[in-house]
Design a protein around this motif. Sequence first.
Motif, short mmCIF file in Angstrom:
data_model
loop_
_atom_site.label_atom_id
_atom_site.label_comp_id
_atom_site.label_asym_id
_atom_site.label_seq_id
_atom_site.Cartn_x
_atom_site.Cartn_y
_atom_site.Cartn_z
N GLN A 390 1.31 -1.00 0.31
CA GLN A 390 -0.13 0.33 0.07
C GLN A 390 0.82 1.50 -0.11
O GLN A 390 2.26 1.59 0.57
N LYS A 391 0.71 2.18 -0.94
CA LYS A 391 1.58 3.31 -0.82
C LYS A 391 0.50 4.42 -0.16
O LYS A 391 1.13 5.32 0.30
N ASP A 392 -0.41 4.48 -1.43
CA ASP A 392 -1.23 5.89 -0.46
C ASP A 392 -2.00 5.88 0.94
O ASP A 392 -3.15 4.59 1.34
N THR A 403 1.76 12.89 6.48
CA THR A 403 1.97 12.02 5.11
C THR A 403 2.25 13.78 3.91
O THR A 403 2.85 14.69 4.51
N GLN A 405 2.77 14.40 -0.09
CA GLN A 405 2.37 14.46 -2.01
C GLN A 405 3.12 13.93 -2.46
O GLN A 405 3.54 15.01 -2.53
N SER A 408 2.08 10.99 -8.85
CA SER A 408 3.33 9.30 -9.60
C SER A 408 2.37 9.49 -11.68
O SER A 408 1.43 10.12 -11.94
N LYS A 413 -1.39 10.98 -10.86
CA LYS A 413 -1.92 11.24 -10.01
C LYS A 413 -1.37 11.77 -8.82
O LYS A 413 -0.17 11.14 -8.73
N ILE A 415 0.12 10.44 -4.68
CA ILE A 415 -0.53 9.74 -4.28
C ILE A 415 0.44 9.94 -3.07
O ILE A 415 1.53 10.33 -2.62
N ASP A 416 -0.65 9.94 -1.42
CA ASP A 416 -0.17 10.22 -0.51
C ASP A 416 0.56 9.72 0.63
O ASP A 416 -0.51 8.49 1.12
N TYR A 417 1.79 9.84 0.28
CA TYR A 417 3.08 8.79 1.43
C TYR A 417 2.58 9.27 2.68
O TYR A 417 2.82 10.10 3.03
#
Length: 626
Positions: A390-392, A403, A405, A408, A413, A415-417
């Motif tokens: 899971q990345k997001d 987190t 952003q 990608s 879009k 991605i919220d890491y």
Amino acid sequence: MLAKPSEKAFDDEEWVFEIKWDGYRAIADLSHDAPLFYSRNGISFLSKFGKIAEDFSTQKYRMILDGEIVAYNDKGRPDFQLLQQIGDHPDPALVYQVFDLLWLNGHSTEDLPLLQRKELLKEALTETDIIKYCDHIPGKGTAFFEQMKKMKLEGMIAKKSDSRYIENYRTSDWLKIKFTNTDEAIICGFTEPRGSRESFGALILGKLINGQLTYCGHTGTGFNNELLKQLYGQLQKLIIKTAPFETIPKTNMPVTWTKPELVCEIKYSEITKDGIYRHPVFVALREDKEPAETADPENKVSSNRKHSKAMKAKIPSKKTESSEKEITLNKHKVKLTNQDKIYFPKDGITKGDVIAYYQSVASYILPYLKNRPLSLNRFPNGIEEQGFYQKDAGDSIPDWIKTTQVYSESNDKFIDYIYCNDKATLAYLNNLGCIDLNPWNSSLPDLEHPDYLVLDLDPSKKNTFDEVIETALQVNEILESVKVKGYCKTSGSTGIHIYIPMGGKYDFDQVKDFAHILMKQVNEKLPKITTLERSLQKRDDKKLYLDYLQNRTGQTLASTYSVRPKEGASVSMPLEWSELKLGLKPADFNIHNAPDRIREKGDLFKPVLGRGIDMMKALELLQSRE
């Protein structure tokens, strides 16, 4: 990837339409020597559907496939009950209908548009009597739906032609359109039989609505005698004394209550304003689905419940007091659940043990996680069940979790890491089932320039760990010759990782190219046991892969001091070069002995985060050696 329910067929040139198969959804992972074949909730299908599994040997390529297991009756129609009773009917006409391709020859295909994935699938898949390519019709959904109706099939799936594959996500890019109203419900009890009927009269049904178990009707039709006996036998093991609902629903006959663990599929005519099924008919048990999967926000029961006085209760907890607790770390409250859940079955190591380990070494591991986007490798049911990446971060995380952003390009879009800077976040991630932690090579605020270079020595199944050690020592010899100090650690699995501090002075391409040059030198010294060939199909399976491509943006490796999801609960452990001797084993360092070793040795990896090397000077020395 999951589909949202939709009511009407439609025509659209940007969509394709497939048959909705009435079977078990199944992933076939043919990326290793031994195939994996499993359901959406990780149940292995290898023994139950051995006929299909045997046919995987006919496939020429290493792939991960998505499809549906279908059993055909004597009229040539898919029959779910026949599929479910496979043990009693060992020779039905079984077919694995493959409709998607998730991975091919070392590369994920999930970010490719659907039609490209299907084109690759059609080329790569070897069709047999049992394994079939599921074709589609472009554009003309209305006529296709009418044809499915004439054939008395379950319905159709509509898919957007350019849709990417997003795991565990119910998306409006895929729609399921059915002829009859069907749903999945949880069996919560059964009534006594009447007249000549044996076993039980009706099943009491419930659903998860807003996290609570909610009564939604009962069904007494759809069973034959054989099914009644089989189901009655299973329910006997789940009997409980009190109703799982807060308010006991009214029934015409006495009820025996059961733990709400079995899921069944039903057909129904409509749903009342109070959210009760009208004319529900039992179709089949859904052993491939969990009770939590009945909690579908798109479900009609949910929408009808908004203004009703429903009978609600939480699903009874099986937890003991010690299995769930709330702790305060860094002024944040962290809820720890299922602490006694076994994560490593052969070692008896629990989820609570994993969390305790990470808290005991937090001051050592946190510097390697701080400000670094994380790929979450989650094993919520332990290492022997299916894990997932899971990345997001998603919407359900606490507001104190940090987190960042990152855009990608492949997904088009942001991605919220999640990144982990404190003990509270570490405990939260472990509680999600993150057994190992996988950070980026770069850190905020500058994600474009890695802090270190990684050389990943990745052995084949035919390499010994002594050959890995020999290769690592060769790497160190080359580094010493150009006055570069490298730092090695066990991967915690079968390989060794060697890190070189870069100090954020170079971009990813420069670091990757330097890593490539170093690995070429190693390969020239050890051509018999090492290779730079990335493709699994072309690679000599007796050689160790010198992976320099871990130095690309967004690539991750298990952090130093990280537990690995392997039998023995090994730990990725930094080593002094003098310790890297023949006879050393990766399993020498594990969750039990790692804390004492770390405290005794201190942080051997600390220089990795320090001042970086002068790469140009090292390249000049390499050239002069040649």
